[in-house]
Write an enzyme that holds these catalytic residues in place. Sequence first.
Site, PDB file in Angstrom:
ATOM      1  CD  GLU A 157      -3.041  -1.304   2.011  1.00 48.48           C
ATOM      2  OE1 GLU A 157      -2.762  -1.122   3.206  1.00 48.48           O
ATOM      3  OE2 GLU A 157      -4.181  -1.564   1.617  1.00 48.48           O
ATOM      4  CD  GLU A 192      -3.571  -7.419   2.850  1.00 43.71           C
ATOM      5  OE1 GLU A 192      -4.607  -6.944   3.370  1.00 43.71           O
ATOM      6  OE2 GLU A 192      -2.491  -6.811   2.801  1.00 43.71           O
TER       7      GLU A 192
HETATM    8  C1  GAL Z   1      -5.100  -4.195   3.930  1.00 41.60           C
HETATM    9  C2  GAL Z   1      -3.721  -3.936   4.455  1.00 41.60           C
HETATM   10  C3  GAL Z   1      -3.443  -4.693   5.731  1.00 41.60           C
HETATM   11  C4  GAL Z   1      -4.591  -4.538   6.677  1.00 41.60           C
HETATM   12  C5  GAL Z   1      -5.830  -5.042   6.029  1.00 41.60           C
HETATM   13  C6  GAL Z   1      -7.049  -4.880   6.884  1.00 41.60           C
HETATM   14  O1  GAL Z   1      -5.509  -3.137   3.160  1.00 41.60           O
HETATM   15  O2  GAL Z   1      -2.756  -4.285   3.508  1.00 41.60           O
HETATM   16  O3  GAL Z   1      -2.272  -4.203   6.287  1.00 41.60           O
HETATM   17  O4  GAL Z   1      -4.752  -3.196   6.988  1.00 41.60           O
HETATM   18  O5  GAL Z   1      -6.091  -4.311   4.876  1.00 41.60           O
HETATM   19  O6  GAL Z   1      -6.965  -5.469   8.101  1.00 41.60           O
END
Ligand code: GAL
Length: 965
Positions: free
Chosen positions: A417, A493
Amino acid sequence: MNRTHAPILPWYEDMAAGSGGLEPRAWYAGSDAGRLSLNGEWRFWLSPGATAEDESFARPGFDASGWGTVAVPGHWVLQGVGGAPAYTNVAYPFPVDPPRVPTENPTGDHLRIFDRPAGWAGDSEVVLRFDGVESCARVWLNGRELGDFKGSRLPHEFTVGGLLRAEGNVLAVRVHQWSSGSYLEDQDQWWLPGIFRDVTLLERPPGAPRDFFVHAGYDHRHGSGTLRVECDGAEGRVVLPGLGVDAATGETVTVPVEPWTAETPRLYDGELVTTGERIPLRVGFRTVAVEDGVIRVNGRRVLFRGVNRHEFHPETGRAVDAATMRRDLVLMKQHNINAVRTSHYPPHPAFLDLCDELGLWVVDECDLETHGFAGLEWRDNPADDERWTPALLDRAARMVERDKNHASVIIWSLGNECGSGRGLTAMARWIRGRDPERLVHYEGDPSCRDVDLYSRMYPDHAEVESIGRRTEAPLSDAESDARRRAMPFVMCEYGHAMGNGPGGLAEYQRLFEQYERCQGGFVWEWIDHGLVHPEHGFAYGGDFGEELHDSNFVCDGLLFPDRTPSPGLIEYKKVIEPVRIEPTAGTGAGPGTVRISNGYDFAGLEHLDFEWSYEVDGAPAGSGTLDVPELAPGASAEVELPLRGEGVWTVRAVLARSTAWGERGHVVAWGQAEAGAAVAPTAAVGGRPERNGRVITLGAGVFDAATGALVRLGTVPVVGLRLDVWRAPTDNDNGAAWQPDERYGPRWRELGLHRMRHRIDAVEVGEDALAVRARVAPAGVGPGLRTVYRWTSDGARLGLAVSVVPEGEWRVPLPRLGIRFGLPAAYGRARWFGGGPGEAYPDTRAASVLGWWRMPVDAMQTPYVRPQENGARADVRWAELTDGSGAGVRAEGGEPFWFTARRWTSEQLDAAEHVPELRAGETVWVNLDHAVQGIGSQSCGPGVLPEYRLDAKDTEFSFVFSAPG
Ligand code: GAL
């Protein structure tokens, strides 16, 4: 004249990465004799600001007797010496004015006195290594400044030989909580300053290499490994006795080998022998490449069953000891996880040794995130500002050089990010030049210009499916679009594991299995970052008085902070199991069969035994071992089950021999089938309700004549039995504020579903039934639920049929639909036939095992760090609550139902902010639900899939109550 001067920035605020240090190189522990750990108790002094020019503490002879102490490695804010942890997700906890930081800049001065090890040769060079200091450090030895550095989760070394004395060396380290580096470290986690990884002194004898780079590829067509070890600053030999290799450094040798994979982590021990030093090697041969739009290792497509792992311990923060690191990996392996993204920084270097040994694919991510610039439309983003590029390149080099010799690391990630920009492109270019044998990952730039794979976070199922078909929405630039469309796809993620959930994992897995391009993903995230707290149990954002924080968004892991697996991990284990077992026991007419499919990417099934067991009415009715033919990855076979009859079949794949991460008998995968249909209870009819003054009796039931409320069932007092639609909203119900779709948690509360009123319209004593008519609705709005409770009895058992007819417009799904009632606290033992042992919801029920379960009500609770709905058991046919004597209540469902029991109400659960606020009362509250709303993952992802929505519609359901059998 009125002129403002740009200040000359102190070292910690300038953009430079550091000064005075050594070039980065490969990390290894060093020999026992050549290593002096400087971990332990250090003298410590905390100042509120960084402005002090005073460096006298670094001079030999400084009197630190009035100072406190801290443990190194550690974070001072977790050691009771001042300061406090602070949690923010995206926002910087200081004004955004790069590279400047606040005047309030907590500064920790650290002192350590040590002697030079007597055995070290006088002509050896000595190196001082810091494996991690947040956020920056300036270092002195014996009063001489060595230099300074930024880059918190990266190693930094200084050469110190000439300065060392035999005794009484004074090492002084000044650490500022904030530095220009903080702008590059805006990861979603606690801000935790300190020297949080090891500090080590390393002897470097003359003739020891400066650095070395092991290249070990595997050619799957010939079954051969190719080895070449580059050695910088020395000549030597590479010796791998197991392979008969004895080659000069720089020479390429090709030998037949067993390859390294995450499933078969074959390592060959050896040594790099130079005149000055013998360096132990553990070599794994493997080749990673993108071919035909798919990531292949050793020629085969891999499927990532991954997690994102932050370094976290509930007492020591990011100072994680070796045993905890191993425990994380053993738990991952035991739960079928095969990949780790080291979100969002390189982990402790020893962690990667363990990944090599135990077998995990690693995406090694650089210590870089500038997410807080998103709120400024990415203006001044360091990732796109050439003045910062040297600092970014320094971080890339420190990661790659440190970790380049690990077989497990197959992908470098530029960071997380950071938007897009020139700095990222420069990093990617440098990494490719230095290590063309691995892939490059970065998620934040949709153009994918710098990377080898298309990576996304939290797309919904429909989008993943379109990506799987390579029919995703195009980029505006045709060339970039064509390039991206040809790339493999991973979700760096997905499956946001905050609180109860995530829901919908199984549906993602089907897509990974269906579309070759979709190579799996990494659940967010491994562990809840709840910090131990005297009052709250585990603390989250705001619990330390932060003026800006993001509450419990820091608790979104598959493990609770104390590392007990949450139901989310149990579910994930089942969803990603590498063997599919699908029994088809049928109706009992003939012997059933079971289909066994090998879902590994590389391994056969030789390491597994297949066990079957068969239960009838909770009693074992047979068990044995199945003969499963040898199955290559991707192959499946139909195997006959030996018995027949009505009951519950379970077939398990278990480890045939103990491994480094699991005992013999550890269950890897399982499947179940029920032979014979689930039988509904016979109707409880025939009895007549009788009115006696203020009560009505019907079989074993006693009712209040005015309200029609059940007050006793046999000998057991009952309170508050009525329709229930409320649940304490989960983090996924509440959703994240930025989610585009409607968020039901807030809508439910707006509508008033947490304060339903129950108007009794009629209590009708009929010939064969007691009917209670009611309307259930919240104050202030029109919609309601017309409800009829129809009670019958066969003299002993009591039947309840509930019919619900929604009135008015119901635009949102219901949280749940069923009945709730209270029993005296003594009835705290539960037994049921249905799904267990743990909780399940419509879209999180893959791991629910059909069986006969018993446990105390207290054990049915799931302790989410922020209390919320939890603990439902799926597919329940009957449930009992009893006291110590076995007396109590039994409920059988007309259809399988959801069973929940707790010692507080949903309203109390909803009101609690931390687990210790939940206190057992006088009542056990029981929910028997006909249906419940799914979970989804809207806390940071898609909501509940349409098939798991509980829409309000005309519904009937029934139960039969009796005394326990
Ligand atoms: C993503 C980020 C993580 C965490 C997650 C939400 O956007 O990369 O670090 O913030 O969302 O828990």
